[in-house]
Design an enzyme around this catalytic site. Structure first.
Site, short mmCIF file in Angstrom:
data_model
loop_
_atom_site.label_atom_id
_atom_site.label_comp_id
_atom_site.label_asym_id
_atom_site.label_seq_id
_atom_site.Cartn_x
_atom_site.Cartn_y
_atom_site.Cartn_z
N HIS A 103 0.86 -1.19 0.00
CA HIS A 103 0.00 0.00 0.00
C HIS A 103 0.89 1.24 0.00
O HIS A 103 1.96 1.22 0.61
CB HIS A 103 -0.90 0.01 1.25
N ASP A 134 -7.85 -5.70 0.21
CA ASP A 134 -8.31 -6.58 -0.88
C ASP A 134 -7.92 -8.04 -0.70
O ASP A 134 -8.41 -8.90 -1.42
CB ASP A 134 -7.78 -6.07 -2.22
#
Ligand code: ACO
Length: 390
Positions: free
Chosen positions: A274, A327
């Site tokens: 991320h 996710d």
């Protein structure tokens, strides 16, 4: 203009105040909607930790909180839920459009096209301002679940199911999708997923909606930009790709070979990493527990494969700050709820519509068009050669 004698001396670095590839570390505006502490893996919506909202709130309440800035009273929440319900039904024209779409279309493209279609009813009279923006935003939020549920039914040769206004936003989606009233636990889990995905600072899709709305474009166009941006597999599209990757790997014993080969080729492992989090994404932690609880016998091997991937990645990439993101485990939860894999990202979009709308309304209050520059690295003073002489 005397363009013939205008010479550029060269590209001047001082033309650019600042350079950051992919805008990493750049703040472009102030916001009071959410904050991410990437070092410690903390996410707050308007001051409240995400874990607390996930445990105690509902999606409708969280969406109101994000959009209007304070937790609603009972009456405010009822009005907001009614406003959403007023838009949830599809009319015959909407269904006609959906029936005309190719059955192989990706649900994110269906969603994008339908939000664009919604703007047609404005007839070009959209007046930029809080009232029209909110009206359009609530219409979009109300209709998104019905569009996706109806499209899935149509592509399977079934008729769309009208909403049941006694059900919550999340329960209604499952009802319209499956034609069966969801169990309380199932509806609550989807509700929780929607809360976890409702907002996430200036992620790529929120930024895209703001770039569009900063030109004083309407909310429909802005959300179309958001949906299009969310679709990519480096962003919301990763949830779909995680399940596809797990299916390709097939079993825990294949993990090491697959990941060694993939990482050697510098491939990105879906559901990891991320830009902001350099610790475990708090949403991934919550979803992992639900995924574990919900995963039945059918997907047990897939789940064990995911755990093995997490272990491998933690050892190899943990020191670099690469951990599972939202996710990685969300797909398991959607899968257990009977949602087809290619619909995962559109559920993310349904949830994120609240954050997009909140940001559009907030940014409108001190709006300035986004207009960065690219560092020009092309040639200068190139002579034009007429086509006959080339
Ligand atoms: N697998 C393997 N290596 C990775 C991963 C990954 N998933 N993510 C980052 N890295 C490595 C990169 O190869 C790079 O290594 P290097 O320094 O040796 O070159 C380093 O970590 C930094 O990576 P960047 O790509 O520069 O990080 P960036 O902040 O630009 O990208 C992103 C963030 C897009 C999320 C990235 O981590 C990624 O592609 N992840 C996989 C896709 C994914 O899961 N996306 C969903 C994100 S969450 C969301 O949007 C809802």
């Amino acid at each position: 203009m005397d363009y013939k004698n205008k010479k550029i001396k060269g590209v001047l670095k001082q033309d650019y105040q600042f350079f950051s590839h992919g805008l990493e570390g750049v703040a472009a505006f102030e916001t009071s909607i959410s904050y991410i502490d990437g070092k410690d893996g903390i996410l707050i919506y308007r001051g409240i930790p995400i874990g607390e909202l996930a445990e105690r709130s509902t999606y409708e309440e969280t969406a109101y909180f994000l959009i209007y800035g304070s937790l609603p009273t009972k009456a405010e929440l009822k009005k907001f839920s009614n406003d959403l319900e007023n838009h949830i039904s599809l009319d015959t024209e909407d269904i006609k459009w959906l029936k005309d779409f190719p059955v192989a279309a990706h649900p994110m493209d269906v969603l994008n096209t339908c939000v664009s279609l919604m703007s047609l009813s404005e007839g070009g009279d959209y007046e930029i301002g809080r009232e029209s923006d909110l009206k359009a935003g609530i219409q979009i939020m109300g209709k998104m679940p019905s569009i996706i549920a109806a499209f899935d039914r149509i592509r399977k040769g079934k008729e769309p199911i009208p909403p049941d206004n006694k059900l919550s936003y999340a329960a209604n989606f499952l009802w319209m999708l499956n034609g069966e009233k969801p169990k309380e636990k199932e509806a609550r889990i989807l509700d929780l997923c929607l809360i976890l995905h409702a907002e996430h600072g200036v992620c790529a899709s929120t930024f895209a909606t703001l770039v569009t709305s900063s030109t004083m474009a309407d909310v429909y166009s802005s959300i179309v930009s958001g949906i299009g941006t969310l679709k990519g597999y480096l962003h919301g599209g990763a949830n779909e790709q995680v399940i596809r990757m797990l299916e390709r790997i097939g079993a825990p014993e294949n993990v090491e070979k697959y990941l060694n080969e993939a990482t050697k080729k510098k491939e990105k492992i879906m559901g990891f990493g991320h830009r902001v989090y350099k610790a475990l994404d708090p949403r991934a932690r919550i979803l992992k527990n639900y995924a574990r609880d919900l995963t039945g016998k059918r997907d047990e091997v897939l789940f064990k494969t995911a755990l093995k991937i997490e272990k491998f990645m933690e050892k190899k990439f943990g020191p670099k700050g690469i951990y599972p993101n939202v996710d990685f485990y969300s797909g398991f939860v959607y899968k257990a709820l009977g949602i087809p894999t290619d619909m995962f990202t559109s559920i993310f979009a349904i949830a994120r519509s609240a954050g997009w709308i909140a940001h559009i309304l907030e940014y409108r209050e001190s709006s300035r068009i986004f207009r960065p520059r690219g560092i020009y690295s092309g040639p200068v003073n190139v002579k034009y050669i007429p086509i006959k002489a080339r």
